[in-house]
Design an enzyme around this catalytic site. Sequence first.
Site, PDB file in Angstrom:
ATOM      1  N   GLY A  16       0.819  -1.214   0.000  1.00  0.00           N
ATOM      2  CA  GLY A  16       0.000   0.000   0.000  1.00  0.00           C
ATOM      3  C   GLY A  16       0.847   1.255   0.000  1.00  0.00           C
ATOM      4  O   GLY A  16       0.590   2.188  -0.787  1.00  0.00           O
ATOM      5  N   LYS A 267      18.522 -18.289 -10.376  1.00  0.00           N
ATOM      6  CA  LYS A 267      19.688 -18.215  -9.508  1.00  0.00           C
ATOM      7  C   LYS A 267      19.476 -19.177  -8.350  1.00  0.00           C
ATOM      8  O   LYS A 267      18.548 -19.009  -7.537  1.00  0.00           O
ATOM      9  CB  LYS A 267      19.831 -16.774  -8.972  1.00  0.00           C
ATOM     10  CG  LYS A 267      21.130 -16.518  -8.246  1.00  0.00           C
ATOM     11  CD  LYS A 267      22.273 -16.364  -9.221  1.00  0.00           C
ATOM     12  CE  LYS A 267      23.589 -16.107  -8.523  1.00  0.00           C
ATOM     13  NZ  LYS A 267      24.724 -16.292  -9.445  1.00  0.00           N
ATOM     14  N   CYS A 276       5.610 -13.570   0.151  1.00  0.00           N
ATOM     15  CA  CYS A 276       4.641 -13.945  -0.889  1.00  0.00           C
ATOM     16  C   CYS A 276       4.732 -15.382  -1.402  1.00  0.00           C
ATOM     17  O   CYS A 276       3.719 -16.067  -1.465  1.00  0.00           O
ATOM     18  CB  CYS A 276       4.771 -12.992  -2.072  1.00  0.00           C
ATOM     19  SG  CYS A 276       4.262 -11.327  -1.646  1.00  0.00           S
TER      20      CYS A 276
HETATM   21  P1  NAD Z   1       1.797  -5.556   5.351  1.00  0.00           P
HETATM   22  O1  NAD Z   1       1.577  -6.458   6.501  1.00  0.00           O
HETATM   23  O2  NAD Z   1       3.140  -4.905   5.180  1.00  0.00           O
HETATM   24  O3  NAD Z   1       0.733  -4.353   5.378  1.00  0.00           O
HETATM   25  C1  NAD Z   1      -0.620  -4.541   5.581  1.00  0.00           C
HETATM   26  C2  NAD Z   1      -1.130  -3.376   6.439  1.00  0.00           C
HETATM   27  O4  NAD Z   1      -2.550  -3.434   6.498  1.00  0.00           O
HETATM   28  C3  NAD Z   1      -0.637  -3.404   7.893  1.00  0.00           C
HETATM   29  O5  NAD Z   1       0.055  -2.208   8.194  1.00  0.00           O
HETATM   30  C4  NAD Z   1      -1.935  -3.539   8.732  1.00  0.00           C
HETATM   31  O6  NAD Z   1      -1.886  -2.807   9.939  1.00  0.00           O
HETATM   32  C5  NAD Z   1      -2.950  -2.951   7.776  1.00  0.00           C
HETATM   33  N1  NAD Z   1      -4.335  -3.381   8.044  1.00  0.00           N
HETATM   34  C6  NAD Z   1      -4.803  -4.638   8.222  1.00  0.00           C
HETATM   35  N2  NAD Z   1      -6.144  -4.619   8.384  1.00  0.00           N
HETATM   36  C7  NAD Z   1      -6.524  -3.326   8.295  1.00  0.00           C
HETATM   37  C8  NAD Z   1      -7.779  -2.663   8.358  1.00  0.00           C
HETATM   38  N3  NAD Z   1      -8.908  -3.360   8.524  1.00  0.00           N
HETATM   39  N4  NAD Z   1      -7.800  -1.323   8.248  1.00  0.00           N
HETATM   40  C9  NAD Z   1      -6.664  -0.601   8.064  1.00  0.00           C
HETATM   41  N5  NAD Z   1      -5.449  -1.182   7.980  1.00  0.00           N
HETATM   42  C10 NAD Z   1      -5.384  -2.521   8.097  1.00  0.00           C
HETATM   43  O7  NAD Z   1       1.432  -6.381   4.048  1.00  0.00           O
HETATM   44  P2  NAD Z   1       2.008  -6.159   2.566  1.00  0.00           P
HETATM   45  O8  NAD Z   1       3.323  -6.826   2.419  1.00  0.00           O
HETATM   46  O9  NAD Z   1       1.852  -4.735   2.202  1.00  0.00           O
HETATM   47  O10 NAD Z   1       0.972  -7.040   1.733  1.00  0.00           O
HETATM   48  C11 NAD Z   1      -0.350  -6.591   1.510  1.00  0.00           C
HETATM   49  C12 NAD Z   1      -0.979  -7.497   0.465  1.00  0.00           C
HETATM   50  O11 NAD Z   1      -0.280  -7.356  -0.780  1.00  0.00           O
HETATM   51  C13 NAD Z   1      -0.940  -8.986   0.808  1.00  0.00           C
HETATM   52  O12 NAD Z   1      -2.112  -9.581   0.337  1.00  0.00           O
HETATM   53  C14 NAD Z   1       0.254  -9.490   0.016  1.00  0.00           C
HETATM   54  O13 NAD Z   1       0.142 -10.847  -0.329  1.00  0.00           O
HETATM   55  C15 NAD Z   1       0.187  -8.641  -1.230  1.00  0.00           C
HETATM   56  N6  NAD Z   1       1.473  -8.440  -1.915  1.00  0.00           N
HETATM   57  C16 NAD Z   1       2.618  -8.227  -1.204  1.00  0.00           C
HETATM   58  C17 NAD Z   1       3.821  -7.987  -1.882  1.00  0.00           C
HETATM   59  C18 NAD Z   1       5.101  -7.744  -1.136  1.00  0.00           C
HETATM   60  O14 NAD Z   1       6.139  -7.708  -1.769  1.00  0.00           O
HETATM   61  N7  NAD Z   1       5.085  -7.554   0.159  1.00  0.00           N
HETATM   62  C19 NAD Z   1       3.846  -7.960  -3.292  1.00  0.00           C
HETATM   63  C20 NAD Z   1       2.642  -8.152  -3.976  1.00  0.00           C
HETATM   64  C21 NAD Z   1       1.471  -8.397  -3.287  1.00  0.00           C
HETATM   65  C1  UDX Z   2       7.861 -11.712  -5.314  1.00  0.00           C
HETATM   66  C2  UDX Z   2       7.551 -11.544  -6.811  1.00  0.00           C
HETATM   67  O1  UDX Z   2       8.782 -11.468  -7.534  1.00  0.00           O
HETATM   68  C3  UDX Z   2       6.729 -10.280  -7.033  1.00  0.00           C
HETATM   69  O2  UDX Z   2       6.372 -10.172  -8.395  1.00  0.00           O
HETATM   70  C4  UDX Z   2       5.463 -10.369  -6.176  1.00  0.00           C
HETATM   71  O3  UDX Z   2       4.684  -9.208  -6.340  1.00  0.00           O
HETATM   72  C5  UDX Z   2       5.822 -10.550  -4.720  1.00  0.00           C
HETATM   73  O4  UDX Z   2       6.649 -11.735  -4.569  1.00  0.00           O
HETATM   74  P1  UDX Z   2       9.597 -10.637  -3.616  1.00  0.00           P
HETATM   75  O5  UDX Z   2       9.227 -11.786  -2.751  1.00  0.00           O
HETATM   76  O6  UDX Z   2       9.552  -9.273  -3.054  1.00  0.00           O
HETATM   77  O7  UDX Z   2       8.659 -10.610  -4.918  1.00  0.00           O
HETATM   78  O8  UDX Z   2      11.094 -10.843  -4.176  1.00  0.00           O
HETATM   79  P2  UDX Z   2      11.720 -11.796  -5.297  1.00  0.00           P
HETATM   80  O9  UDX Z   2      12.753 -11.018  -6.011  1.00  0.00           O
HETATM   81  O10 UDX Z   2      10.719 -12.470  -6.108  1.00  0.00           O
HETATM   82  O11 UDX Z   2      12.489 -12.879  -4.415  1.00  0.00           O
HETATM   83  C6  UDX Z   2      11.810 -13.844  -3.621  1.00  0.00           C
HETATM   84  C7  UDX Z   2      12.812 -14.814  -3.044  1.00  0.00           C
HETATM   85  O12 UDX Z   2      13.369 -15.646  -4.062  1.00  0.00           O
HETATM   86  C8  UDX Z   2      14.014 -14.132  -2.358  1.00  0.00           C
HETATM   87  O13 UDX Z   2      14.358 -14.833  -1.200  1.00  0.00           O
HETATM   88  C9  UDX Z   2      15.101 -14.239  -3.405  1.00  0.00           C
HETATM   89  O14 UDX Z   2      16.387 -14.205  -2.863  1.00  0.00           O
HETATM   90  C10 UDX Z   2      14.784 -15.608  -4.008  1.00  0.00           C
HETATM   91  N1  UDX Z   2      15.290 -15.788  -5.379  1.00  0.00           N
HETATM   92  C11 UDX Z   2      14.864 -14.966  -6.370  1.00  0.00           C
HETATM   93  C12 UDX Z   2      16.170 -16.833  -5.647  1.00  0.00           C
HETATM   94  O15 UDX Z   2      16.545 -17.596  -4.760  1.00  0.00           O
HETATM   95  N2  UDX Z   2      16.605 -17.005  -6.942  1.00  0.00           N
HETATM   96  C13 UDX Z   2      16.200 -16.208  -7.963  1.00  0.00           C
HETATM   97  O16 UDX Z   2      16.637 -16.446  -9.113  1.00  0.00           O
HETATM   98  C14 UDX Z   2      15.304 -15.150  -7.677  1.00  0.00           C
END
Ligand code: NAD
Ligand code: UDX
EC number: 1.1.1.22
Length: 469
Positions: A16, A267, A276
């Site tokens: 977010g 890698k 994720c």
């Molecule tokens: P996060 O835990 O960092 O953030 C989520 C936030 O939502 C928290 O700060 C929490 O306090 C807040 N929250 C929860 N319930 C709430 C409510 N009812 N009202 C207001 N705030 C509320 O999570 P994130 O890593 O940002 O992931 C969010 C979503 O996006 C997940 O579904 C995740 O799978 C997805 N996603 C994450 C990544 C990533 O790289 N982290 C990438 C793509 C998709």
């Molecule tokens: C992943 C997806 O890439 C992204 O598109 C999605 O929105 C969220 O989940 P993230 O988990 O942030 O992103 O990082 P990513 O670069 O995908 O790496 C995930 C894990 O795989 C890390 O631990 C990384 O070190 C490992 N990795 C990645 C490997 O071991 N080998 C690779 O070749 C690539």
Amino acid sequence: MGVVKKICCIGAGYVGGPTCAVIAHQCPDIKVTIVDLSQARINAWNSNNLPIYEPGLDEIVFGARGKNLFFSTDVEGAILEADLIFVSVNTPTKKSGMGAGMAADLAYVESATRKIAEVAKSSKIVVEKSTVPCRTAESMRTILDANSHDHIRFDLLSNPEFLAEGTAISDLLNPDRVLIGALQTPEGLKAQQALAEVYSHWVPRDRVITTNLWSSELSKLAANALLAQRISSINALSAICEATGADVDEVAYAVGKDTRIGPKFLKASVGFGGSCFQKDILNLTYLAESLNLPEVAAYWHQVVIMNEYQKKRFVKRIITKLFNTITNKKIAVFGFAFKKDTGDTRESAAITLIKDFIDEHAHVRLYDPKVEESQIWIDLSDVSGADAAKKHVTLFPDPYSAAEDADAVVIVTEWDEFRDTKLDYQRIYDSMKKPACIFDGRLILDANKLRKIGFKVDVIGKNELAGKA
Ligand code: NAD
Ligand code: UDX
């Protein structure tokens, strides 16, 4: 719904925060308010010390904050005034109850959805940004319709986020694609168009993909499953490399040159981490099981099983090479984050590895350049208990002090500063117990160069026979 002028994002987390900060940065004509229940998180977003480390994020946030970008705990106020609401809350793996350990916990999505229904006094576009199981939008729609005030219309979209941590800002500024799923009704298509307009401020139109709702939801799980599957595939091959003398980097390069396969995400490593991959594959596995597709479920589940095997295999190799015991030995661990350029530790391989080292009564000397100390203690206390963690793990401010008098250095995160072009490995060698061993779980070191210094070097997916007849 016409042109979007005010956006509310519920959830100021890793997705977010950066996503909506970039929208504000790219769309000065749109007011963006990011809300969260956590006062501490919002305070940090409003300070000079943002709650997450992400290259380029500070500039984006500091440039727009107070102009058209706002962080607040006033969830209701932001919902009231918004035309479009992103639901970007956490969807972790369920810890208990039905589907525990597999299914996504949708409680946060549901409570955010109920809050929208309860508060909204005008029609809204509600966008699933969180990663959710296929058909979650249907449940959200039912909740909205059943609880809303009269004459209020909600149009639901799915707009999953594909950013990767560590490269979030460049991923958001220059995405491979933006995916927007909608119900194929005139109103659904209109809402889809309104969100596409927002992205069109900076994303070329041909990169905005529009699909039906369910394809969009499933595509997010599918993308993560396929990416993680490639890592488990190369890691499975790394075990064969170690047993035969093939070199996993050479194999990855050779197969990746096939344009049908491509070079990315091949890698080998100590195992993938992050919030994720594991969660989303378990989510997909559970979905397949619920749909009575056990063969499909088993197929995807194997990707996670292989990842666990890779971590265990690495620990076993370390113990074997350290003369079958690490009890009371000093192990310097370089890196705690799940990948470089992030302070995030969720599902980091380092947590599993260090737990195993603690179980073997080793003394872990840990250094990571970005992870907060408090986070390390939370993670290690979770898996080993606070007392054992404090007894067996010491944190150091730099890699040199961590390696002093150690029996082995273990590279767990591929931070650039651990490369042999950046660190003085001669200095590290001189300060270590002999034989000085180094285990490279990220394939970032030049093993021959380190062997010349005197190290015993062990690299995932390589063995000392590589290159010999
Ligand atoms: P996060 O835990 O960092 O953030 C989520 C936030 O939502 C928290 O700060 C929490 O306090 C807040 N929250 C929860 N319930 C709430 C409510 N009812 N009202 C207001 N705030 C509320 O999570 P994130 O890593 O940002 O992931 C969010 C979503 O996006 C997940 O579904 C995740 O799978 C997805 N996603 C994450 C990544 C990533 O790289 N982290 C990438 C793509 C998709
Ligand atoms: C992943 C997806 O890439 C992204 O598109 C999605 O929105 C969220 O989940 P993230 O988990 O942030 O992103 O990082 P990513 O670069 O995908 O790496 C995930 C894990 O795989 C890390 O631990 C990384 O070190 C490992 N990795 C990645 C490997 O071991 N080998 C690779 O070749 C690539």
